[in-house]
Design an enzyme around this catalytic site. Structure first.
Site, PDB file in Angstrom:
ATOM      1  N   LYS A   1      -8.230 -12.046  10.655  1.00 28.51           N
ATOM      2  CA  LYS A   1      -7.446 -10.943  11.622  1.00 28.51           C
ATOM      3  C   LYS A   1      -7.369 -11.434  12.894  1.00 28.51           C
ATOM      4  O   LYS A   1      -6.535 -12.160  13.230  1.00 28.51           O
ATOM      5  CB  LYS A   1      -8.416  -9.661  11.561  1.00 28.51           C
ATOM      6  CG  LYS A   1      -8.128  -8.827  10.143  1.00 28.51           C
ATOM      7  CD  LYS A   1      -8.725  -7.528  10.378  1.00 28.51           C
ATOM      8  CE  LYS A   1      -8.467  -6.802   8.903  1.00 28.51           C
ATOM      9  NZ  LYS A   1      -7.180  -6.416   8.537  1.00 28.51           N
TER      10      LYS A   1
ATOM     11  N   ASP B   1     -19.231 -10.521   6.017  1.00 28.18           N
ATOM     12  CA  ASP B   1     -17.773 -10.352   6.298  1.00 28.18           C
ATOM     13  C   ASP B   1     -17.538  -9.766   7.567  1.00 28.18           C
ATOM     14  O   ASP B   1     -17.166  -8.525   7.667  1.00 28.18           O
ATOM     15  CB  ASP B   1     -16.927  -9.659   5.028  1.00 28.18           C
ATOM     16  CG  ASP B   1     -15.480  -9.597   5.175  1.00 28.18           C
ATOM     17  OD1 ASP B   1     -14.860  -9.753   6.142  1.00 28.18           O
ATOM     18  OD2 ASP B   1     -14.878  -8.835   4.117  1.00 28.18           O
TER      19      ASP B   1
ATOM     20  N   TYR C   1     -15.127  -2.915   1.572  1.00 28.13           N
ATOM     21  CA  TYR C   1     -13.857  -3.479   1.274  1.00 28.13           C
ATOM     22  C   TYR C   1     -13.631  -4.871   1.788  1.00 28.13           C
ATOM     23  O   TYR C   1     -14.044  -5.251   2.981  1.00 28.13           O
ATOM     24  CB  TYR C   1     -12.808  -2.685   1.951  1.00 28.13           C
ATOM     25  CG  TYR C   1     -11.313  -3.482   1.943  1.00 28.13           C
ATOM     26  CD1 TYR C   1     -10.615  -3.143   0.672  1.00 28.13           C
ATOM     27  CD2 TYR C   1     -10.866  -4.148   3.008  1.00 28.13           C
ATOM     28  CE1 TYR C   1      -9.309  -3.782   0.795  1.00 28.13           C
ATOM     29  CE2 TYR C   1      -9.638  -4.891   2.846  1.00 28.13           C
ATOM     30  CZ  TYR C   1      -8.800  -4.600   1.882  1.00 28.13           C
ATOM     31  OH  TYR C   1      -7.723  -5.461   1.655  1.00 28.13           O
TER      32      TYR C   1
ATOM     33  N   TYR D   1       0.929  -1.299   0.086  1.00 27.82           N
ATOM     34  CA  TYR D   1       0.072   0.118  -0.079  1.00 27.82           C
ATOM     35  C   TYR D   1       0.783   1.077   0.048  1.00 27.82           C
ATOM     36  O   TYR D   1       0.591   2.120   0.710  1.00 27.82           O
ATOM     37  CB  TYR D   1      -0.793   0.013   1.172  1.00 27.82           C
ATOM     38  CG  TYR D   1      -1.863  -1.117   1.629  1.00 27.82           C
ATOM     39  CD1 TYR D   1      -2.830  -1.347   0.401  1.00 27.82           C
ATOM     40  CD2 TYR D   1      -1.775  -2.072   2.730  1.00 27.82           C
ATOM     41  CE1 TYR D   1      -3.694  -2.355   0.600  1.00 27.82           C
ATOM     42  CE2 TYR D   1      -2.663  -2.956   2.669  1.00 27.82           C
ATOM     43  CZ  TYR D   1      -3.645  -3.248   1.735  1.00 27.82           C
ATOM     44  OH  TYR D   1      -4.514  -4.147   1.988  1.00 27.82           O
TER      45      TYR D   1
HETATM   46  N1  PMP Z   1     -12.369  -8.180   4.490  1.00 27.15           N
HETATM   47  C1  PMP Z   1     -12.256  -7.134   5.759  1.00 27.15           C
HETATM   48  C2  PMP Z   1     -13.443  -6.738   6.083  1.00 27.15           C
HETATM   49  C3  PMP Z   1     -11.044  -6.640   5.888  1.00 27.15           C
HETATM   50  O1  PMP Z   1     -10.954  -5.561   6.768  1.00 27.15           O
HETATM   51  C4  PMP Z   1      -9.881  -7.318   5.264  1.00 27.15           C
HETATM   52  C5  PMP Z   1      -8.632  -6.608   5.661  1.00 27.15           C
HETATM   53  N2  PMP Z   1      -8.365  -5.480   5.887  1.00 27.15           N
HETATM   54  C6  PMP Z   1     -10.066  -8.400   4.562  1.00 27.15           C
HETATM   55  C7  PMP Z   1     -11.361  -8.738   4.041  1.00 27.15           C
HETATM   56  C8  PMP Z   1      -8.885  -8.996   3.815  1.00 27.15           C
HETATM   57  O2  PMP Z   1      -8.058  -9.581   4.973  1.00 27.15           O
HETATM   58  P1  PMP Z   1      -6.587 -10.148   4.827  1.00 27.15           P
HETATM   59  O3  PMP Z   1      -5.863  -8.740   4.487  1.00 27.15           O
HETATM   60  O4  PMP Z   1      -6.165 -10.866   5.786  1.00 27.15           O
HETATM   61  O5  PMP Z   1      -6.464 -10.571   3.300  1.00 27.15           O
END
Ligand code: PMP
Length: 421
Positions: free
Chosen positions: A268, A239, A145, A17
């Site tokens: 996470k 999600d 996202y 990023y």
């Molecule tokens: N979904 C959401 C809501 C997220 O916040 C994130 C990570 N920021 C992801 C998916 C992707 O997860 P990862 O970075 O472990 O691939």
């Protein structure tokens, strides 16, 4: 003075990023402890973002280290095709017991984005296996996202997101606004009716849209999305990779709205931030659609490091801590401290909004302010805080001491006040 491994090593690294031409050099981290990151030059930063929301119990929690260490000595990894192991079986059972609604099976991967990819594949093939091959599009939300892989990017508002470069590459999905009002809910329902035959499901980050801009919606909006989706037989995909495990207040954001997802994504904080792990939980109905005498009806997915035993051991240990330690109460305390500490920013020029939910505190700035430039100022304050977009936010470990959290909110107040001058 940087350590010996730094200069040449950094020239070999491609960082996430960031524009590698102009980005400040990354800092050398040499150790973590509690809610602190220790740098090679001896400085200690109080971590305001818990390593991208993952280190919910703080760093180096002895129970996590001990359980991962135990597993390391027994079996660090084994393939998951044709084999299972105790850590994965125990974890799957425990996740199903606490997950919102009635979910029946767990598919493990190794991070959040693959957990989302698996959810999307499950949903498309669910319809295909039931004889509706054309139902392969998703409804998703503005400012959403869901990850950085192609399928996940396609449902992450590709016209406006950081993934704009891929807007013409990823599959076209339907991006709509979160229906926050009665009229918007009617429009959402009509939209689903109009496109129903081509839709596999709806994917949402319940209550808090994270990396797309830290926007919140209430339980009523979430309940309406779930109800309108499921009433049409479409799959409701939640999600909770960011919101799960009390980050947004309740154990799962879906719990607050009393909604039952057909598919749930976790990641996470799942391992307490120790190792990568993703989990995609599916309902019996979704799972049943893959049972067939036709081998082609099976879910063809199986990452090499799926269900890694070390990661599953960490996740089991993390669940132990959620059972033994008062995380829900700690989050309530964090929410209060965040409110008290960030609310004074509201009066500052250039501050558009201040909002807090659970262990997430957000100060939204005028989009003309270049917020990534604030990052070094936070480091100078002794805080690890990573503003992005138009957002300065805190999402600390759930175990953070009130005095450390007050230190972080004071740093936000000072840096924001200087930024908008
Ligand atoms: N979904 C959401 C809501 C997220 O916040 C994130 C990570 N920021 C992801 C998916 C992707 O997860 P990862 O970075 O472990 O691939």
């Amino acid at each position: 003075m940087n350590p010996a491994w730094y200069d040449e090593g950094v020239r070999a690294i491609w960082s996430p990023y960031c524009q590698m031409k102009t980005a400040p050099a990354p800092l050398a981290a040499v150790a973590t402890r509690g809610t602190r990151i220790i740098l090679a030059d001896g400085r200690e930063l109080i971590d305001g973002v818990a390593s991208w929301w993952s280190a919910c119990h703080g760093y180096n929690h002895p129970h996590l280290l001990e359980q991962v260490g135990r597993q390391l000595a027994i079996m660090p990894h084994v393939m998951f095709g044709g084999l299972v192991h105790e850590q994965a079986c125990t974890l799957a059972r425990r996740l199903l017991a606490i997950a919102p609604g009635k979910l029946a099976r767990v598919f493990f991967s190794y991070s959040g984005s693959p957990a989302v990819e698996v959810a999307l594949k499950m949903a498309v093939q669910y319809w295909k296996n039931r004889g509706h091959a054309g139902r392969d599009r998703f409804v998703c939300f503005t400012d959403g996202y869901h990850g950085d892989t192609l399928g996940a990017m396609s449902v992450s508002d590709p016209d406006h997101s950081m993934h704009r470069a891929f807007r013409d590459v990823v599959p076209r999905q339907h991006v709509v606004d979160i229906p926050r009002t009665c009229e918007a809910r009617q429009r959402f329902a009509s939209f689903l009716d109009a496109h129903g035959d081509a839709l596999a499901g709806v994917i949402v980050e319940p209550l808090v849209q994270g990396a797309g801009g830290m926007r919140f919606h209430d339980a009523e909006a979430l309940a309406a999305i779930a109800e309108l989706t499921r009433a049409r037989g479409l799959l409701f995909i939640a999600d909770e990779i960011a919101t799960g495990f009390h980050r947004a207040g309740p154990r799962f954001a879906c719990d607050e709205a009393g909604v039952a997802p057909d598919i749930l994504c976790l990641g996470k904080a799942l391992t307490g931030g120790v190792l990568g792990l993703g989990a995609t939980l599916a309902s019996e109905q979704v799972f049943d659609a893959f049972l067939s005498d036709d081998a082609g009806a099976a879910l063809m997915h199986g990452p090499t490091f799926m269900a890694n035993p070390l990661a599953c051991a960490a996740a089991n240990a993390s669940l132990d801590l959620f059972e033994r330690e008062p995380r829900a109460r700690q989050v309530a305390g964090i929410e209060q401290t965040l409110r008290a500490g960030l609310e004074p920013c509201r009066g500052l020029p250039g501050v558009v909004d201040v909002r807090v939910r659970g262990a997430i505190g957000v100060v939204q700035l005028d989009p003309r302010i270049h917020v990534p430039a604030l990052r070094p100022r936070f480091v100078a304050e002794g805080a690890w805080i990573r503003p992005f977009g138009d957002i300065v936010y805190l999402a600390p470990a759930l175990v953070i001491e009130p005095s450390d959290l007050e230190f972080l909110t004071a740093a936000v107040r000072r840096v924001v006040a200087l930024a908008v001058k």
